[in-house]
Design an enzyme around this catalytic site. Sequence first.
Site, PDB file in Angstrom:
ATOM      1  N   PRO A  82       0.798  -1.228   0.000  1.00  0.00           N
ATOM      2  CA  PRO A  82       0.000   0.000   0.000  1.00  0.00           C
ATOM      3  C   PRO A  82       0.830   1.277   0.000  1.00  0.00           C
ATOM      4  O   PRO A  82       1.844   1.378   0.718  1.00  0.00           O
ATOM      5  CB  PRO A  82      -0.830  -0.129   1.287  1.00  0.00           C
ATOM      6  CG  PRO A  82      -0.966  -1.609   1.475  1.00  0.00           C
ATOM      7  CD  PRO A  82       0.347  -2.183   1.025  1.00  0.00           C
ATOM      8  N   CYS A  83       0.369   2.270  -0.781  1.00  0.00           N
ATOM      9  CA  CYS A  83       1.130   3.514  -0.912  1.00  0.00           C
ATOM     10  C   CYS A  83       0.632   4.675  -0.043  1.00  0.00           C
ATOM     11  O   CYS A  83       1.384   5.632   0.146  1.00  0.00           O
ATOM     12  CB  CYS A  83       1.149   3.958  -2.379  1.00  0.00           C
ATOM     13  SG  CYS A  83      -0.487   4.315  -3.072  1.00  0.00           S
ATOM     14  N   PRO A  84      -0.614   4.652   0.519  1.00  0.00           N
ATOM     15  CA  PRO A  84      -1.059   5.806   1.317  1.00  0.00           C
ATOM     16  C   PRO A  84      -0.120   6.242   2.437  1.00  0.00           C
ATOM     17  O   PRO A  84      -0.052   7.440   2.736  1.00  0.00           O
ATOM     18  CB  PRO A  84      -2.414   5.333   1.877  1.00  0.00           C
ATOM     19  CG  PRO A  84      -2.937   4.409   0.828  1.00  0.00           C
ATOM     20  CD  PRO A  84      -1.717   3.665   0.348  1.00  0.00           C
ATOM     21  N   PRO A  85       0.648   5.330   3.085  1.00  0.00           N
ATOM     22  CA  PRO A  85       1.548   5.806   4.144  1.00  0.00           C
ATOM     23  C   PRO A  85       2.621   6.767   3.657  1.00  0.00           C
ATOM     24  O   PRO A  85       3.222   7.486   4.469  1.00  0.00           O
ATOM     25  CB  PRO A  85       2.181   4.503   4.657  1.00  0.00           C
ATOM     26  CG  PRO A  85       1.183   3.440   4.351  1.00  0.00           C
ATOM     27  CD  PRO A  85       0.598   3.856   3.025  1.00  0.00           C
ATOM     28  N   PHE A  86       2.874   6.802   2.330  1.00  0.00           N
ATOM     29  CA  PHE A  86       3.989   7.597   1.816  1.00  0.00           C
ATOM     30  C   PHE A  86       3.574   8.667   0.811  1.00  0.00           C
ATOM     31  O   PHE A  86       4.378   9.513   0.457  1.00  0.00           O
ATOM     32  CB  PHE A  86       5.018   6.671   1.140  1.00  0.00           C
ATOM     33  CG  PHE A  86       5.423   5.509   1.994  1.00  0.00           C
ATOM     34  CD1 PHE A  86       6.244   5.680   3.089  1.00  0.00           C
ATOM     35  CD2 PHE A  86       4.950   4.231   1.720  1.00  0.00           C
ATOM     36  CE1 PHE A  86       6.614   4.615   3.896  1.00  0.00           C
ATOM     37  CE2 PHE A  86       5.314   3.143   2.510  1.00  0.00           C
ATOM     38  CZ  PHE A  86       6.141   3.337   3.605  1.00  0.00           C
TER      39      PHE A  86
END
Length: 429
Positions: A82-86
């Site tokens: 998943p990319c939302p953390p970055f």
Amino acid sequence: MTDLHVVEICAGAGGQALGLERAGFEHALAVELDANAASTLRRNRPAWHVVEGDVADPGTWTPEDYRTVNGEQLDLLAGGVPCPPFTIAGKQLGATDERDLFAWAVNLAERVRPKALLLENVRGLSANRFAAYRQNVLDTLQSAGYAAQWKLLHAADFGVPQLRPRFVLVALLPEYAEYFSWPEELPDARLTVGEALECLMAAKGWEGAKAWADGADDIAPTIVGGSKKHGGADLGPTRAKAAWAKLGVDAKGVADEAPEPGWKPAEGKPGPKLTVEMVARIQGWKPEDKWFFEGRKTTTYRQVGNAFPPPVAEAVGRSIARALRKEGERNELVEATETVHDPVYKLLRGMERPLGIDQIIKRLEKYGQHMSEPEVERHLAHLERDFIITRVPRSSGALGYQLGEFKAFVGQEGHQRHELFAVNQAKIS
């Protein structure tokens, strides 16, 4: 048949999977959380072993079972975690985001022991904010016996008509790492939106397709898949919509079908909306792939929008495949260059006692690193978001700083990720 096998986590709708297949990898396993995306994988590749569920849940699969495939060491562990953390568009919570699986995936390599590891994410992970996070990843892999390196790749350089930078991590065991080199850009393969979509725009007989394609003479902005937290299919925020408008595309939604004969845009609209099939073409799926997406329009759009473009995955996959077969010229290993992403992290990581800012500055100078006090404070602020930092009063009255544990989830039973993930799972995609 192929001699190379891959286990893919967070496989999504198959963008990376298809690219790796083109590169010569056979899937021993694909794990995906979203039910519709898992159905997409099963429909397109019935022979694949697709497991649906939280990849970090021990009940979903047992990583150690895939150390070997057909009696041979697993060749590749891959994933688009998943990319939302970055992402720059989000809060960049990094290690404290319950969706963050990057550190967990890196540690997964120690459990599975593949010959190679491939992980991709958004450009935001390459920012200064995550310098220490990246450093921790490199150090972890080096300790596990892997040579690792990062690179920012642009999808448009590999025949994808879209501005889509992806930050890619590749790690290999040393005997293969010395044969690895990043794929070369393909400037002759660059496509415009018009070149990619003219045939689809004309599919139902719209007479304006050719003129529209001539005007759509640039690459697209980054396709945004979005998440279940937000509304229906949409091509992106305000700036992206303005970029789409210059290409003659109405980005406020996704169409069910291509324009019919006589179609004209409503007043104030720049042109037609794209269908999910058109978005997939911009994302790098080709007509010959005959790839079908399961679910209704919004979920299929999200599957496409969140994917790793198959041509980019194929290019990186071919480079990894060549390295695993020990083809081509040998290169200097990454460890020999000792890449440093965050010197403050590197310094504190090796210290058993707290250091004041003045001490940090002096010690960095010994290693040829020159930082001002505000710069060190900024590094410490970034560090504290992903690591536990202990502050200890010094005799001078100033504070000393000591680096503690990484906050990221790497499989700990008591980590906050378990509770937060359980609460928010319905909104995670």
